[in-house]
Write an enzyme that holds these catalytic residues in place. Structure first.
Site, PDB file in Angstrom:
ATOM      1  N   LYS A   1       0.830  -1.208   0.000  1.00 42.08           N
ATOM      2  CA  LYS A   1       0.000   0.000   0.000  1.00 42.08           C
ATOM      3  C   LYS A   1       0.870   1.266   0.000  1.00 42.08           C
ATOM      4  CE  LYS A   1      -4.119  -2.217   1.081  1.00 42.08           C
ATOM      5  NZ  LYS A   1      -3.605  -3.569   0.949  1.00 42.08           N
TER       6      LYS A   1
HETATM    7  C1  LIG Z   1      -4.052  -4.727   0.294  1.00 37.77           C
HETATM    8  C2  LIG Z   1      -3.192  -5.932   0.211  1.00 37.77           C
HETATM    9  C3  LIG Z   1      -3.426  -6.955  -0.736  1.00 37.77           C
HETATM   10  C4  LIG Z   1      -4.590  -6.915  -1.699  1.00 37.77           C
HETATM   11  O1  LIG Z   1      -4.426  -5.947  -2.701  1.00 37.77           O
HETATM   12  P1  LIG Z   1      -5.689  -5.439  -3.525  1.00 37.77           P
HETATM   13  O2  LIG Z   1      -5.192  -4.334  -4.363  1.00 37.77           O
HETATM   14  O3  LIG Z   1      -6.684  -4.981  -2.491  1.00 37.77           O
HETATM   15  O4  LIG Z   1      -6.199  -6.595  -4.310  1.00 37.77           O
HETATM   16  C5  LIG Z   1      -2.559  -8.038  -0.774  1.00 37.77           C
HETATM   17  N1  LIG Z   1      -1.540  -8.139   0.105  1.00 37.77           N
HETATM   18  C6  LIG Z   1      -1.295  -7.189   1.022  1.00 37.77           C
HETATM   19  C7  LIG Z   1      -0.162  -7.387   1.972  1.00 37.77           C
HETATM   20  C8  LIG Z   1      -2.100  -6.057   1.111  1.00 37.77           C
HETATM   21  O5  LIG Z   1      -1.843  -5.130   2.047  1.00 37.77           O
END
Ligand SMILES: *Cc1c(COP(=O)(O)O)cnc(C)c1O
Length: 506
Positions: A111
């Site tokens: 993120k």
């Molecule tokens: C948010 C997240 C995901 C999922 O990603 P999306 O874009 O919501 O599909 C996968 N792994 C981690 C560690 C995340 O923080």
């Protein structure tokens, strides 16, 4: 050519900076670029670029109402030494695949890739649209997004950020990460309730017109940082282009050769960014969508029916524990032939009946995708197997993807070069990771476990973990659910917030 953004649910069309400011369209739809721009720059040229230069090439194609100077300024502020490696998103080869490590930012999860630039895109967008108010970000978090947003917005001029989390409803490490957050414009509040209540509370504050008027008079306006903002989606397109260029530069791919991508998926943002990269012209073959036991997407790709009416399962890959993948709406809109009426019909069915089924014609549009899932036991086994075979340690989310990639190989025998999105550092989910390697580790306490992981994985403990060992607690406000609005007001008025016991103590 100017790229405009259109709602998936009506004909509302806005500029890139307006789409970033608004987040969601007025009709509740998501903004999508009317046309996906082409990556009109040779791979041979991209191969010589660093992350920031690549980011400029990709984002300037989408955010066409930003000047070169504005966009470069945003990129420079975002991808700096908040990241612990100059490469920003390095590739590691292990067991026949390339792991694209997206966890070298402030909160050691992917993120950060988008949330480190969103604040700058947002404040630049405000300036461009003559918004004089200060932007106040309100977020409810179940743990991860809150910290990544706090880290992104900390000390960004003309912004404030308030994060609500369920007291007792996040892991001790997640809580420590948030309550030690630095920055005079950050504010973290525990609420005596669960995540749903925190989220409903935030939604209520957003929907309160009187409050918005009051805020406007005080020189503030609310905004949100959630993953449906195009200001988060587009920055994620960058690292797929970057990975392709780097593999080409290293002689692992020839220019034009296909690359498959494997993405551990929750809200469908990350994999949608890969789909956008493919549509820009990047030679991506299959988009392999990996789910955990909450396998709504796997079922959707295999049957054409999206059905959220099912048990919600708590797994060791919590960031993928999602039953409504919000960003999927952008793909549905597209495979419906960019038809907002058809899309709205399906989304209405989703909100009233909890499910919808796409037509056979729409199914055709999904042929680039492959969906599968990994159970908890399979995920743990994959962490152990990969470690024993190569010494490389991956986190639980990445392990879901790695496991699904094994299934894909067995299913299809497709040996196209594969890049697996590695979405979190193993140090973020230390206990689950170490337990997967050996049950005996469960007896150790958290920081000792991190030391042990560092030792056996031969990787340094990330700064994000080192910091919280000693960081002082800066936020200790805990309020009742019905005090959320008053708390926001108090904070924005600059009144010091009372100690936890004096606000509706138990
Ligand atoms: C948010 C997240 C995901 C999922 O990603 P999306 O874009 O919501 O599909 C996968 N792994 C981690 C560690 C995340 O923080």
């Amino acid at each position: 050519m100017e790229v405009m953004y259109k709602s998936t649910r009506s004909s509302q069309t806005v500029t890139a900076s307006q789409a970033i400011l608004k987040g969601l369209a007025d009709d509740g739809g998501l903004f999508v670029p009317v046309t996906i721009p082409k990556l009109d720059i040779p791979v041979s040229k991209l191969a010589g670029m660093n992350y920031q230069e690549t980011a400029y090439e990709v984002m300037s194609r989408f955010f066409t109402d930003f000047t070169e100077e504005e966009l470069k300024d945003c990129i420079r502020k975002a991808y700096d030494d908040k990241f612990d490696t100059k490469e920003i998103a390095p590739l590691k080869e292990a067991d026949g695949a390339y792991y694209l490590e997206l966890f070298h930012g402030a909160t050691i999860a992917f993120k950060d890739m988008a949330l480190s630039i969103l604040p700058h895109l947002l404040t630049t967008s405000a300036k461009k649209n003559n918004v004089k108010n200060e932007i106040v970000i309100l977020t409810a978090t179940s743990g991860d997004t809150g910290k990544a947003a706090l880290a992104g917005f900390a000390d960004v001029p003309h912004t404030k950020i308030v994060v609500f989390y369920p007291k007792g409803g996040v892991s001790p490490i997640q809580e420590k990460q948030m309550v030690t957050q630095k920055g005079d414009n950050t504010f973290v509040v525990g609420i005596k309730g669960n995540f749903d209540q925190a989220q409903s509370g935030v939604k209520e504050i957003f929907g309160n017109k009187e409050l918005a008027k009051y805020m406007d008079e005080k020189g503030f306006q609310f905004s949100c940082a959630n993953s449906i903002n195009v200001g988060r989606l587009i920055p994620q397109v960058v690292y797929y282009v970057y990975a392709y260029a780097k593999l080409t530069a290293a002689g692992k791919l020839t220019d034009g050769e296909l690359m498959n991508v494997v993405v551990p998926t929750g809200n469908f943002g990350n994999i949608l960014a890969a789909f956008f990269a493919k549509n820009m012209g990047l030679p991506i073959g299959k988009l392999i969508c990996a789910s955990n036991d909450n396998k709504v997407l796997y079922d959707f790709f295999t049957t054409g029916t999206y059905d959220k009416n099912r048990e919600f399962i708590l797994t060791n890959s919590p960031s993928m524990d999602i039953l409504i993948s919000s960003n999927l709406e952008r793909l549905i809109y597209r495979i419906a032939g960019n038809d907002d009426v058809k899309n709205q019909e399906l989304m209405k069915a989703l909100s009233t009946e909890g499910k919808y089924t796409i037509t056979d014609e729409m199914k055709e549009g999904l042929k680039d995708f492959y969906g599968n899932y990994a159970t908890e036991a399979e995920t743990a086994k994959r962490i152990r197997d990969l470690y024993e075979k190569t010494g490389y340690i991956i986190d639980t989310h990445t392990a879901v993807a790695s496991c699904v990639y094994q299934k894909y190989l067995a299913d299809t025998k497709d040996t196209t070069t594969a890049v697996i999105a590695s979405t979190a550092s193993p140090f973020k989910f230390t206990r689950s990771v170490m337990k997967a390697i050996d049950e005996k580790y469960d007896a150790m306490e958290d920081f000792a476990l991190a030391d042990e992981l560092s030792k056996i994985g031969k990787v340094k403990i990330p700064r994000a973990i080192e910091e919280i060992r000693t960081a002082e607690v800066r936020h200790n406000t805990v309020v009742e659910v019905d005090e959320m609005e008053a708390t926001v007001k108090k904070f924005l008025n600059g009144t010091p917030i009372q100690s936890p016991t004096s606000i509706g103590g138990e």
